[in-house]
Write a protein that holds these residues in place. Sequence first.
Motif, PDB file in Angstrom:
ATOM      1  N   MET A 248       1.487  98.105 134.164  1.00 50.47           N
ATOM      2  CA  MET A 248       2.560  98.155 133.172  1.00 50.47           C
ATOM      3  C   MET A 248       3.697  97.242 133.607  1.00 50.47           C
ATOM      4  O   MET A 248       4.122  97.256 134.761  1.00 50.47           O
ATOM      5  N   PHE A 249       4.175  96.447 132.654  1.00 48.04           N
ATOM      6  CA  PHE A 249       5.270  95.520 132.903  1.00 48.04           C
ATOM      7  C   PHE A 249       6.453  95.855 131.995  1.00 48.04           C
ATOM      8  O   PHE A 249       6.261  96.274 130.845  1.00 48.04           O
ATOM      9  N   GLY A 250       7.653  95.653 132.521  1.00 43.64           N
ATOM     10  CA  GLY A 250       8.849  95.754 131.704  1.00 43.64           C
ATOM     11  C   GLY A 250       9.314  94.371 131.313  1.00 43.64           C
ATOM     12  O   GLY A 250       9.299  93.448 132.142  1.00 43.64           O
ATOM     13  N   VAL A 251       9.699  94.187 130.069  1.00 39.76           N
ATOM     14  CA  VAL A 251      10.168  92.887 129.567  1.00 39.76           C
ATOM     15  C   VAL A 251      11.619  93.031 129.124  1.00 39.76           C
ATOM     16  O   VAL A 251      11.936  93.883 128.285  1.00 39.76           O
ATOM     17  N   ARG A 252      12.482  92.219 129.697  1.00 40.12           N
ATOM     18  CA  ARG A 252      13.901  92.248 129.325  1.00 40.12           C
ATOM     19  C   ARG A 252      14.316  90.861 128.843  1.00 40.12           C
ATOM     20  O   ARG A 252      14.132  89.872 129.552  1.00 40.12           O
ATOM     21  N   LYS A 253      14.882  90.818 127.648  1.00 40.40           N
ATOM     22  CA  LYS A 253      15.320  89.546 127.079  1.00 40.40           C
ATOM     23  C   LYS A 253      16.595  89.061 127.754  1.00 40.40           C
ATOM     24  O   LYS A 253      17.400  89.842 128.235  1.00 40.40           O
ATOM     25  N   ARG A 254      16.740  87.724 127.768  1.00 31.70           N
ATOM     26  CA  ARG A 254      17.967  87.112 128.269  1.00 31.70           C
ATOM     27  C   ARG A 254      18.765  86.554 127.100  1.00 31.70           C
ATOM     28  O   ARG A 254      18.182  86.175 126.081  1.00 31.70           O
ATOM     29  N   PRO A 255      20.085  86.443 127.233  1.00 32.21           N
ATOM     30  CA  PRO A 255      20.888  85.810 126.180  1.00 32.21           C
ATOM     31  C   PRO A 255      20.475  84.349 126.016  1.00 32.21           C
ATOM     32  O   PRO A 255      19.983  83.719 126.953  1.00 32.21           O
ATOM     33  N   HIS A 256      20.675  83.800 124.835  1.00 35.84           N
ATOM     34  CA  HIS A 256      20.301  82.409 124.568  1.00 35.84           C
ATOM     35  C   HIS A 256      21.053  81.416 125.455  1.00 35.84           C
ATOM     36  O   HIS A 256      20.580  80.305 125.680  1.00 35.84           O
TER      37      HIS A 256
END
Length: 206
Positions: free
Chosen positions: A19-27
């Motif tokens: 299982m992986f966690g995905v966190r978005k970054r600001p543009h």
Amino acid sequence: MSYTTPIVSKLYCSTSQTMFGVRKRPHVVNGGGFVVTDCSAQKVVFKVHGCGIHGKKDELILRDGDGEALLLMRRKGGMVEALSIYKKWKGYSVSYEGLQKLVFSLKEPGNSCLVKNRGIKISIESSVVGNKGWDFEIKGYFPDKHCSIVDNRGNIVAQVGMNKEVEKLMESKDLYHVVVKPGMDQAFVFGVIATLDYIYGESTYC
């Protein structure tokens, strides 16, 4: 899935479900993108840089945790693309010498009423494609963070989802998880997810 499916490299094929966690970054950070963390090891294993990292639109880069480039995803352009009802993406592996080798092709249905109900298909360059003409398919709807990557036998090889507790706290879906089945190439999975992220105008899109 008990067999091993190296697409980018067997180095990214685990014998156990992960299982992986995905966190978005600001543009504003490296053209956007996201960071992928192994939930059990608690370490960053992949990073995706969106458009802006090289000033090029329709181009994404998947890197390992150390920052080495693994995959370059590029949208196919030109007159054929303009006339086609499909949008096509190509994923290339990147060697230490900077050489590029085609790994997969992703075909996204356009807005035409003829194809709007058909899923996104993915073909692997090294495979002998069977009667279906594709190797993997996206089932579900990525923007809802509720979809799966399914092989042409009908096996789910990776699932995108959200923790219910997290979903209540975060309306923007900036944090979600991906479960990759044993034997499946994790780098390939996140190359596909990066492409979906761009297609649907999320963290990697200009």
